[in-house]
Design a protein around this motif. Sequence first.
Motif, PDB file in Angstrom:
ATOM      1  N   SER A 238       0.085 -11.128   7.158  1.00  0.00           N
ATOM      2  CA  SER A 238       0.734 -11.824   6.059  1.00  0.00           C
ATOM      3  C   SER A 238       1.392 -10.789   5.141  1.00  0.00           C
ATOM      4  CB  SER A 238      -0.281 -12.649   5.267  1.00  0.00           C
ATOM      5  OG  SER A 238      -1.075 -11.812   4.449  1.00  0.00           O
ATOM      6  N   SER A 239       2.011 -11.264   4.073  1.00  0.00           N
ATOM      7  CA  SER A 239       2.636 -10.355   3.112  1.00  0.00           C
ATOM      8  C   SER A 239       1.608  -9.766   2.144  1.00  0.00           C
ATOM      9  CB  SER A 239       3.711 -11.094   2.312  1.00  0.00           C
ATOM     10  OG  SER A 239       3.144 -12.175   1.589  1.00  0.00           O
ATOM     11  N   TYR A 240       0.359 -10.195   2.236  1.00  0.00           N
ATOM     12  CA  TYR A 240      -0.676  -9.672   1.345  1.00  0.00           C
ATOM     13  C   TYR A 240      -1.231  -8.377   1.940  1.00  0.00           C
ATOM     14  CZ  TYR A 240      -4.595  -9.570  -1.910  1.00  0.00           C
ATOM     15  OH  TYR A 240      -5.479  -9.200  -2.895  1.00  0.00           O
ATOM     16  N   ALA A 241      -0.503  -7.296   1.691  1.00  0.00           N
ATOM     17  CA  ALA A 241      -0.887  -6.000   2.255  1.00  0.00           C
ATOM     18  C   ALA A 241      -0.165  -4.891   1.509  1.00  0.00           C
ATOM     19  CB  ALA A 241      -0.544  -5.936   3.739  1.00  0.00           C
ATOM     20  N   GLY A 242      -0.778  -3.717   1.507  1.00  0.00           N
ATOM     21  CA  GLY A 242      -0.114  -2.530   0.981  1.00  0.00           C
ATOM     22  C   GLY A 242       0.075  -2.555  -0.516  1.00  0.00           C
ATOM     23  N   ALA A 243       1.229  -2.063  -0.942  1.00  0.00           N
ATOM     24  CA  ALA A 243       1.523  -1.953  -2.364  1.00  0.00           C
ATOM     25  C   ALA A 243       3.030  -1.897  -2.564  1.00  0.00           C
ATOM     26  CB  ALA A 243       0.874  -0.696  -2.949  1.00  0.00           C
ATOM     27  N   SER A 244       3.449  -2.210  -3.774  1.00  0.00           N
ATOM     28  CA  SER A 244       4.873  -2.119  -4.098  1.00  0.00           C
ATOM     29  C   SER A 244       5.299  -0.664  -4.221  1.00  0.00           C
ATOM     30  CB  SER A 244       5.158  -2.846  -5.411  1.00  0.00           C
ATOM     31  OG  SER A 244       4.566  -2.148  -6.498  1.00  0.00           O
ATOM     32  N   LEU A 245       6.585  -0.433  -4.125  1.00  0.00           N
ATOM     33  CA  LEU A 245       7.090   0.931  -4.263  1.00  0.00           C
ATOM     34  C   LEU A 245       6.818   1.479  -5.661  1.00  0.00           C
ATOM     35  CD1 LEU A 245       8.527   3.207  -2.795  1.00  0.00           C
ATOM     36  CD2 LEU A 245      10.714   2.226  -3.531  1.00  0.00           C
ATOM     37  N   LYS A 246       6.859   0.628  -6.672  1.00  0.00           N
ATOM     38  CA  LYS A 246       6.558   1.069  -8.035  1.00  0.00           C
ATOM     39  C   LYS A 246       5.127   1.571  -8.142  1.00  0.00           C
ATOM     40  CE  LYS A 246       8.187   1.623 -12.221  1.00  0.00           C
ATOM     41  NZ  LYS A 246       9.355   2.494 -12.467  1.00  0.00           N
ATOM     42  N   ALA A 247       4.197   0.908  -7.451  1.00  0.00           N
ATOM     43  CA  ALA A 247       2.804   1.360  -7.454  1.00  0.00           C
ATOM     44  C   ALA A 247       2.690   2.738  -6.813  1.00  0.00           C
ATOM     45  CB  ALA A 247       1.928   0.354  -6.714  1.00  0.00           C
ATOM     46  N   TYR A 248       3.417   2.950  -5.724  1.00  0.00           N
ATOM     47  CA  TYR A 248       3.396   4.261  -5.075  1.00  0.00           C
ATOM     48  C   TYR A 248       4.069   5.331  -5.935  1.00  0.00           C
ATOM     49  CZ  TYR A 248       1.578   2.472  -0.660  1.00  0.00           C
ATOM     50  OH  TYR A 248       0.773   1.918   0.309  1.00  0.00           O
ATOM     51  N   GLU A 249       5.130   4.951  -6.635  1.00  0.00           N
ATOM     52  CA  GLU A 249       5.769   5.917  -7.530  1.00  0.00           C
ATOM     53  C   GLU A 249       4.776   6.403  -8.578  1.00  0.00           C
ATOM     54  OE1 GLU A 249       8.835   6.010 -11.242  1.00  0.00           O
ATOM     55  OE2 GLU A 249       9.144   4.404  -9.784  1.00  0.00           O
ATOM     56  N   SER A 250       4.032   5.479  -9.157  1.00  0.00           N
ATOM     57  CA  SER A 250       3.048   5.843 -10.185  1.00  0.00           C
ATOM     58  C   SER A 250       1.926   6.691  -9.598  1.00  0.00           C
ATOM     59  CB  SER A 250       2.473   4.578 -10.823  1.00  0.00           C
ATOM     60  OG  SER A 250       3.480   3.828 -11.466  1.00  0.00           O
ATOM     61  N   LEU A 251       1.438   6.298  -8.417  1.00  0.00           N
ATOM     62  CA  LEU A 251       0.379   7.060  -7.758  1.00  0.00           C
ATOM     63  C   LEU A 251       0.853   8.478  -7.467  1.00  0.00           C
ATOM     64  CD1 LEU A 251      -2.360   7.274  -6.290  1.00  0.00           C
ATOM     65  CD2 LEU A 251      -1.218   6.376  -4.241  1.00  0.00           C
ATOM     66  N   ALA A 252       2.040   8.597  -6.905  1.00  0.00           N
ATOM     67  CA  ALA A 252       2.576   9.910  -6.564  1.00  0.00           C
ATOM     68  C   ALA A 252       2.745  10.779  -7.804  1.00  0.00           C
ATOM     69  CB  ALA A 252       3.908   9.747  -5.836  1.00  0.00           C
ATOM     70  N   ARG A 253       3.231  10.182  -8.887  1.00  0.00           N
ATOM     71  CA  ARG A 253       3.427  10.941 -10.113  1.00  0.00           C
ATOM     72  C   ARG A 253       2.111  11.508 -10.632  1.00  0.00           C
ATOM     73  NH1 ARG A 253       5.472   7.205 -13.070  1.00  0.00           N
ATOM     74  NH2 ARG A 253       7.627   7.502 -12.349  1.00  0.00           N
ATOM     75  N   ASN A 254       1.023  10.756 -10.454  1.00  0.00           N
ATOM     76  CA  ASN A 254      -0.285  11.239 -10.892  1.00  0.00           C
ATOM     77  C   ASN A 254      -0.707  12.506 -10.160  1.00  0.00           C
ATOM     78  OD1 ASN A 254      -0.575   9.122 -12.688  1.00  0.00           O
ATOM     79  ND2 ASN A 254      -1.745   7.842 -11.276  1.00  0.00           N
ATOM     80  N   PHE A 255      -0.178  12.705  -8.961  1.00  0.00           N
ATOM     81  CA  PHE A 255      -0.518  13.880  -8.159  1.00  0.00           C
ATOM     82  C   PHE A 255       0.646  14.877  -8.085  1.00  0.00           C
ATOM     83  CE2 PHE A 255      -3.591  10.741  -6.708  1.00  0.00           C
ATOM     84  CZ  PHE A 255      -4.754  11.488  -6.610  1.00  0.00           C
ATOM     85  N   SER A 256       1.633  14.707  -8.951  1.00  0.00           N
ATOM     86  CA  SER A 256       2.780  15.624  -9.047  1.00  0.00           C
ATOM     87  C   SER A 256       3.682  15.573  -7.819  1.00  0.00           C
ATOM     88  CB  SER A 256       2.304  17.072  -9.287  1.00  0.00           C
ATOM     89  OG  SER A 256       1.595  17.164 -10.498  1.00  0.00           O
ATOM     90  N   TYR A 257       4.002  14.348  -7.398  1.00  0.00           N
ATOM     91  CA  TYR A 257       4.986  14.109  -6.344  1.00  0.00           C
ATOM     92  C   TYR A 257       6.065  13.175  -6.886  1.00  0.00           C
ATOM     93  CZ  TYR A 257       1.824  16.153  -2.906  1.00  0.00           C
ATOM     94  OH  TYR A 257       1.023  17.019  -2.213  1.00  0.00           O
TER      95      TYR A 257
END
Length: 236
Positions: A162-181
């Motif tokens: 289903s579409s209930y999986a993973g994360a939005s790109l905005k969520a990944y942007e925030s996660l990456a920024r927390n680790f300096s990416y």
Amino acid sequence: MRIVLVHNYYQQSGGEDGIISEIFNRINIDNRVFVEIGIGNGLENNTTFLLQQGWTGYWLEGNQNAVRFILRRFTKSISAGSLHIKQGFVRADNVNEMLEDFGAPNEVDLLSVDIDRNTYYILEAILLNIRPRVIVTEYSALYPPPIQWQVEYMPEKTWNRSSYAGASLKAYESLARNFSYSLVGCDLCGVNAFFVRDDLLGDHFLPPYTVENHYEPLRDFLIHRVGPLRAFTDLD
């Protein structure tokens, strides 16, 4: 400079092999080591092309049949020590232990993560231990910017198609920024996103490194399964 689709070899159809190649053309290759989690049978993923170019890699895959296939088809690379494969169900609390068990280093050129439902949480856990220069991860393009969303973490659950999986790109942007990416681009199909470690950005990519600048919508009509590769008897 914006990254554009260049070529396809072993990934599904979004030009990931070409994008990865272009990123490393810009930042240069260091140790030629990759880690990929969720690799299927090895014929359609983000690192097989790198393996064929002499890189050393570490693959984690949960499907036993897929791992058996890899053991048959990649015997030369495995015997030579350039490919390490481990089968197991990956969770946020065991992924780093699994990588350590078969000797994956903490410094790698490329990390690719795609296990469908819980990808966001697995990536978050890995970045506590490993400092890749480049990250590739699948995102859910059904949630456009500025939506920040990720599936509830349930470690024993898998994708129910289903579409209930993973994360939005905005969520990944925030996660990456927390680790300096920083986000530097997405594939044309709207499936995979590409992040580069901040100390390597220079003037090689197109700022701002935001979802609003680099998001690609889902174009599932462009996605297809690669047929001709299955005719090969030995990828080595």
